[in-house]
Design a protein around this motif. Structure first.
Motif, short mmCIF file in Angstrom:
data_model
loop_
_atom_site.label_atom_id
_atom_site.label_comp_id
_atom_site.label_asym_id
_atom_site.label_seq_id
_atom_site.Cartn_x
_atom_site.Cartn_y
_atom_site.Cartn_z
N LEU A 18 -31.94 27.29 12.86
CA LEU A 18 -31.08 28.31 13.45
C LEU A 18 -30.17 28.79 12.32
N PRO A 19 -30.56 29.86 11.61
CA PRO A 19 -29.80 30.27 10.42
C PRO A 19 -28.47 30.93 10.78
N THR A 20 -27.46 30.60 9.98
CA THR A 20 -26.12 31.13 10.21
C THR A 20 -25.79 32.31 9.31
N ALA A 21 -26.49 32.40 8.18
CA ALA A 21 -26.29 33.50 7.23
C ALA A 21 -27.50 33.56 6.30
N LEU A 22 -27.70 34.71 5.71
CA LEU A 22 -28.79 34.91 4.75
C LEU A 22 -28.19 35.39 3.44
N LEU A 23 -28.41 34.61 2.36
CA LEU A 23 -27.86 34.94 1.05
C LEU A 23 -28.99 35.14 0.05
N SER A 24 -28.77 36.00 -0.92
CA SER A 24 -29.80 36.22 -1.93
C SER A 24 -29.99 35.00 -2.82
N THR A 25 -28.90 34.30 -3.12
CA THR A 25 -28.93 33.10 -3.96
C THR A 25 -27.90 32.12 -3.43
N HIS A 26 -27.89 30.92 -4.00
CA HIS A 26 -26.78 30.02 -3.67
C HIS A 26 -25.50 30.56 -4.31
N THR A 27 -24.37 29.97 -3.95
CA THR A 27 -23.07 30.51 -4.37
C THR A 27 -22.45 29.72 -5.51
N GLY A 28 -23.21 28.82 -6.11
CA GLY A 28 -22.68 28.00 -7.18
C GLY A 28 -22.77 28.66 -8.54
N PRO A 29 -22.55 27.88 -9.60
CA PRO A 29 -22.59 28.42 -10.97
C PRO A 29 -23.94 29.05 -11.28
N GLY A 30 -23.88 30.14 -12.04
CA GLY A 30 -25.11 30.78 -12.47
C GLY A 30 -25.44 32.06 -11.73
N PHE A 31 -24.76 32.28 -10.60
CA PHE A 31 -25.03 33.48 -9.83
C PHE A 31 -23.73 34.18 -9.45
N GLU A 32 -23.74 35.49 -9.57
CA GLU A 32 -22.61 36.31 -9.14
C GLU A 32 -23.14 37.48 -8.31
N ASN A 33 -22.26 38.08 -7.53
CA ASN A 33 -22.60 39.28 -6.75
C ASN A 33 -23.78 39.06 -5.83
N TYR A 34 -23.89 37.86 -5.28
CA TYR A 34 -24.97 37.56 -4.34
C TYR A 34 -24.77 38.34 -3.03
N THR A 35 -25.86 38.64 -2.37
CA THR A 35 -25.76 39.32 -1.08
C THR A 35 -25.50 38.30 0.01
N TYR A 36 -24.88 38.76 1.10
CA TYR A 36 -24.53 37.86 2.21
C TYR A 36 -24.67 38.62 3.52
N LEU A 37 -25.53 38.13 4.39
CA LEU A 37 -25.71 38.73 5.71
C LEU A 37 -25.28 37.73 6.77
N ASP A 38 -24.22 38.04 7.50
CA ASP A 38 -23.71 37.19 8.57
C ASP A 38 -24.64 37.31 9.79
N LEU A 39 -25.13 36.17 10.28
CA LEU A 39 -26.07 36.18 11.40
C LEU A 39 -25.41 35.76 12.72
N SER A 40 -24.10 35.90 12.79
CA SER A 40 -23.39 35.50 14.01
C SER A 40 -23.91 36.22 15.25
N GLN A 41 -24.28 37.47 15.10
CA GLN A 41 -24.75 38.25 16.25
C GLN A 41 -26.18 37.89 16.64
N GLU A 42 -26.93 37.35 15.69
CA GLU A 42 -28.34 37.02 15.95
C GLU A 42 -28.51 35.64 16.57
N MET A 43 -27.60 34.72 16.25
CA MET A 43 -27.73 33.34 16.73
C MET A 43 -27.82 33.24 18.25
N PRO A 44 -26.96 33.92 19.02
CA PRO A 44 -27.09 33.83 20.49
C PRO A 44 -28.41 34.38 21.00
N LYS A 45 -28.94 35.40 20.35
CA LYS A 45 -30.21 35.97 20.78
C LYS A 45 -31.35 34.97 20.58
N ILE A 46 -31.31 34.26 19.45
CA ILE A 46 -32.33 33.26 19.16
C ILE A 46 -32.29 32.15 20.21
N VAL A 47 -31.09 31.65 20.47
CA VAL A 47 -30.94 30.55 21.42
C VAL A 47 -31.32 31.00 22.83
#
Length: 287
Positions: free
Chosen positions: A35-64
């Motif tokens: 049950l994914p909570t967000a979709l990111l292009s990369t992890h948020t740790g060292p080595g990556f900047e300006n990653y994309t972030y999609l909040d899936l809060s609206q999709e979670m209830p539909k999945i369940v």
């Protein structure tokens, strides 16, 4: 096979969260559902900047809601990264309907480390997370997260017994809740690990393994996934904690000198065969 629901983000590149949890859970002969909570292009740790972030809060209830039309339930729910208070509220309402009778809820309250919140989190989030901790069968915070959730002192390194007892008391105010305090076993002399408290047995201990170099992204997700996989397979909390501590140390040792390890993540794949063999051995011993 027993079914485990993994509630976590998906980082498309870089090994952490769901892309770590699902293969580990599967290798331990459990059926993993996400049950994914967000979709990111990369992890948020060292080595990556300006990653994309999609909040899936609206999709979670539909999945369940779709799952509920089929009566789908799970033997365990393993919750990791949640992006906002709205998702906590959703799980507070939904979790009882997702678990089978006797099913267990395992929570890694991802929000902070090294004495400070991760970007995007604050004390209001920590206060709300405590409500989710109150219904969990087991929580596995690091020292920073436990301190922020329960308003107790933050202490780097090896956590003294008196402070650990305060954490145990704080997380058992509403129901019997087991605790694994990660990173709390670092003694500054080559060992690190986790303190554990088994609420069912009223038993506690410290499990340690070799400290390898430095922190790397995804370590906590590997630890939590192994811990949950072992518990669902019937390991005691003491044995599950020892397994998770040891295997994370092994993954670090095998990865620390690899090129670009900060971006690529730990070579957790090298653990999967051993984990599968251990589970089969445990099952055979209990036949």
């Amino acid at each position: 096979m027993k079914k485990v629901l993994i509630v976590h983000d998906i980082s498309c590149y870089g090994k952490c969260s769901t892309t770590v949890a699902l293969p580990i859970i599967s290798s331990m002969e459990l059926t993993g559902t996400i049950l994914p909570t967000a979709l990111l292009s990369t992890h948020t740790g060292p080595g990556f900047e300006n990653y994309t972030y999609l909040d899936l809060s609206q999709e979670m209830p539909k999945i369940v809601e779709n799952w509920q039309t089929y009566g789908l339930k799970f033997d365990a729910v393993y919750v990791g990264y949640l992006g906002n208070i709205q998702q906590i509220d959703f799980l507070l309402e939904t979790l009882p309907d997702l678990l089978t009778e006797g099913g267990k809820f395992y929570l890694d309250p991802v929000m902070a480390d090294d004495g400070a919140f991760y970007p995007g989190f604050d004390q209001a989030y920590a206060d709300k997370m405590r409500s989710l901790c109150d219904i969990a069968d087991l929580i596995m915070p690091n020292q920073t997260e436990a301190s922020l959730i329960y308003g107790l002192p933050y202490q780097e390194g090896l956590v003294e017994d008196e402070l650990f007892q305060q954490f145990v008391h704080a997380c058992n105010q509403v129901k019997k809740t087991s605790l694994v305090l990660t990173g709390a076993g670092y003694d500054g002399e080559g060992q690190t690990g986790a303190h554990y408290y088994d609420a069912d047995k009223d038993e506690e201990g410290l499990k340690q393994s070799d400290f390898i170099g430095r922190k790397l992204h995804g370590t906590g997700d590997i630890f939590g996934s192994i811990l949950v996989g072992a518990l669902v397979n019937g390991f005691s909390l003491a044995d599950a904690s020892a397994l998770a501590v040891t295997k994370v140390s092994q993954a670090l040792a095998r990865s620390i000198d690899e090129p670009d390890v900060d971006r690529e993540g730990l070579a957790f794949e090298t653990l999967l065969g051993d984990l599968s063999a251990m589970v089969r051995q445990e099952k055979k011993a209990n036949e």
